[in-house]
Scaffold this motif. Structure first.
Motif, short mmCIF file in Angstrom:
data_model
loop_
_atom_site.label_atom_id
_atom_site.label_comp_id
_atom_site.label_asym_id
_atom_site.label_seq_id
_atom_site.Cartn_x
_atom_site.Cartn_y
_atom_site.Cartn_z
N ARG A 197 -42.55 21.58 15.22
CA ARG A 197 -41.22 21.37 14.66
C ARG A 197 -40.46 22.70 14.60
NH1 ARG A 197 -42.86 18.16 9.29
NH2 ARG A 197 -44.55 19.69 9.51
N GLY A 198 -39.24 22.68 15.11
CA GLY A 198 -38.42 23.89 15.15
C GLY A 198 -38.61 24.72 16.39
N ALA A 199 -39.60 24.39 17.24
CA ALA A 199 -39.87 25.16 18.46
C ALA A 199 -39.13 24.55 19.65
CB ALA A 199 -41.36 25.20 18.74
N ARG A 200 -38.69 25.43 20.55
CA ARG A 200 -38.10 24.99 21.81
C ARG A 200 -39.12 25.24 22.92
NH1 ARG A 200 -33.55 26.82 24.29
NH2 ARG A 200 -33.16 24.68 24.95
N VAL A 201 -39.38 24.22 23.72
CA VAL A 201 -40.41 24.31 24.76
C VAL A 201 -39.82 23.89 26.10
CG1 VAL A 201 -42.71 23.59 25.50
CG2 VAL A 201 -42.19 23.77 23.05
N LEU A 202 -40.10 24.69 27.12
CA LEU A 202 -39.71 24.35 28.50
C LEU A 202 -40.88 23.69 29.19
CD1 LEU A 202 -37.77 24.51 30.94
CD2 LEU A 202 -38.74 26.78 31.43
N ASP A 203 -40.69 22.46 29.65
CA ASP A 203 -41.67 21.76 30.48
C ASP A 203 -41.21 21.94 31.92
OD1 ASP A 203 -43.52 20.13 31.66
OD2 ASP A 203 -42.85 18.28 30.70
N ALA A 204 -41.77 22.95 32.58
CA ALA A 204 -41.30 23.38 33.90
C ALA A 204 -42.05 22.63 34.99
CB ALA A 204 -41.49 24.89 34.05
N GLY A 205 -41.38 21.66 35.60
CA GLY A 205 -42.03 20.79 36.56
C GLY A 205 -42.58 19.59 35.83
N CYS A 206 -41.70 18.88 35.12
CA CYS A 206 -42.13 17.84 34.18
C CYS A 206 -42.62 16.57 34.85
CB CYS A 206 -40.98 17.50 33.23
SG CYS A 206 -39.54 16.72 34.03
N GLY A 207 -42.34 16.39 36.15
CA GLY A 207 -42.80 15.18 36.83
C GLY A 207 -42.29 13.93 36.15
N THR A 208 -43.20 13.01 35.86
CA THR A 208 -42.80 11.73 35.26
C THR A 208 -42.82 11.75 33.73
OG1 THR A 208 -45.07 10.92 35.54
CG2 THR A 208 -43.48 10.37 37.28
N GLY A 209 -42.97 12.94 33.14
CA GLY A 209 -42.67 13.09 31.73
C GLY A 209 -43.80 13.01 30.72
N ALA A 210 -45.05 12.96 31.14
CA ALA A 210 -46.15 12.82 30.18
C ALA A 210 -46.24 14.01 29.24
CB ALA A 210 -47.47 12.63 30.92
N MET A 211 -46.12 15.23 29.78
CA MET A 211 -46.20 16.42 28.94
C MET A 211 -45.03 16.49 27.97
SD MET A 211 -48.09 19.27 28.51
CE MET A 211 -48.75 19.95 30.05
N ALA A 212 -43.84 16.18 28.45
CA ALA A 212 -42.66 16.21 27.59
C ALA A 212 -42.80 15.27 26.40
CB ALA A 212 -41.41 15.86 28.41
N SER A 213 -43.36 14.11 26.65
CA SER A 213 -43.57 13.14 25.56
C SER A 213 -44.54 13.69 24.53
CB SER A 213 -44.11 11.83 26.12
OG SER A 213 -43.15 11.19 26.93
N GLU A 214 -45.64 14.30 24.98
CA GLU A 214 -46.63 14.86 24.06
C GLU A 214 -46.02 15.97 23.21
OE1 GLU A 214 -49.68 13.97 23.40
OE2 GLU A 214 -50.12 12.54 24.99
N LEU A 215 -45.22 16.81 23.83
CA LEU A 215 -44.57 17.90 23.11
C LEU A 215 -43.60 17.37 22.08
CD1 LEU A 215 -43.92 20.21 26.18
CD2 LEU A 215 -45.45 20.74 24.27
N ALA A 216 -42.83 16.36 22.45
CA ALA A 216 -41.87 15.76 21.52
C ALA A 216 -42.58 15.12 20.34
CB ALA A 216 -40.99 14.75 22.25
N LEU A 217 -43.74 14.50 20.58
CA LEU A 217 -44.51 13.89 19.50
C LEU A 217 -44.98 14.94 18.50
CD1 LEU A 217 -46.60 11.24 21.47
CD2 LEU A 217 -44.87 10.77 19.72
N ARG A 218 -45.15 16.18 18.95
CA ARG A 218 -45.52 17.27 18.04
C ARG A 218 -44.31 17.85 17.31
NH1 ARG A 218 -50.29 21.09 20.57
NH2 ARG A 218 -51.68 19.42 21.33
N GLY A 219 -43.13 17.35 17.64
CA GLY A 219 -41.93 17.80 16.96
C GLY A 219 -41.07 18.78 17.71
N ALA A 220 -41.45 19.16 18.94
CA ALA A 220 -40.70 20.16 19.69
C ALA A 220 -39.38 19.61 20.23
CB ALA A 220 -41.54 20.67 20.85
#
Length: 222
Positions: A59-82
């Motif tokens: 929460r409060g962190a900004r994260v770059l998912d560089a080469g996100c593909g179909t979005g699995a990593m982005a979803s996991e990061l968002a679930l952690r509050g990023a």
């Protein structure tokens, strides 16, 4: 960076025109072949390894998912509050990622189709690049890491194809085919040699081997 630009355009063509449906299925829950199942399993394990390098509470962190593909990593990061900026060279994969993202997470993920090293993406606390640099030479990877490091406060966690006998044989065999007739080829890397091209400290995190999926996780800190 002519070599980088040529490879980037080749990767975009491959994922945006040739392999979109294959990649969409591989990253779904649909039944796939045994070989692709090992790749899917390996990617899941690598994603978990990379995420283990970040705080559980983002929460409060900004994260770059560089080469996100179909979005699995982005979803996991968002679930952690990023707050996630998810970028991929392929607009087709970005469209898939947008469709798959849970509606409750849409305010936390900003998708972009384009180059992961674009300064216009902004500044971040962490950057993750899973299997998005595996087609580039060490000097090009070093330049991308240097570029992103200037806008990443804490760490960059990324993967490369390690120099194993299997991958070196695969790489050498790929050179035998005309470039116009084959998909982008992974370039195996030695972490110590790659470190000479990356300013700051480069640390080995771990290697995942699952059938035809072989990838090494590295962490860069300035």
């Amino acid at each position: 960076m002519p070599d980088y630009s040529l490879t980037r355009d080749r990767v975009e063509t491959y994922f945006d025109r040739t392999a979109t449906q294959t990649w969409e299925r591989l990253t779904s829950h649909e039944k796939v072949s045994r070989i692709r199942e090992t790749v899917r399993k390996g990617r899941d394990q690598m994603r978990a390894l990379m995420l283990s390098r970040l705080p559980q509470d983002l929460r409060g962190a900004r994260v770059l998912d560089a080469g996100c593909g179909t979005g699995a990593m982005a979803s996991e990061l968002a679930l952690r509050g990023a707050q996630v900026t998810a970028v991929d060279i392929s607009p087709q994969l970005i469209d898939i990622a947008k469709r798959r993202l849970h509606p409750a997470l849409t305010t936390q993920v900003d998708f972009h189709a384009g180059d992961m090293s674009d300064p216009a993406l902004g500044r971040f606390d962490f950057t993750l690049a899973m299997d998005s640099l595996i087609y580039y030479r060490d000097a090009d990877i070093g330049r991308v890491i240097d570029n992103v490091a200037n806008r990443t406060a804490q760490s960059i966690v990324f993967t490369v194809a390690p120099r194993t006998p299997f991958l070196m044989a695969f790489f050498t065999l790929g050179k035998l085919f005309p470039r116009s007739d084959r998909s982008p080829t992974m370039i195996p890397h030695d972490a110590a040699r790659l470190a000479r091209h990356c300013p700051g400290a480069l640390t080995k995190v771990g290697r995942i081997t699952s059938g035809f999926y072989i990838s090494e996780c590295l962490e860069h800190r300035t």
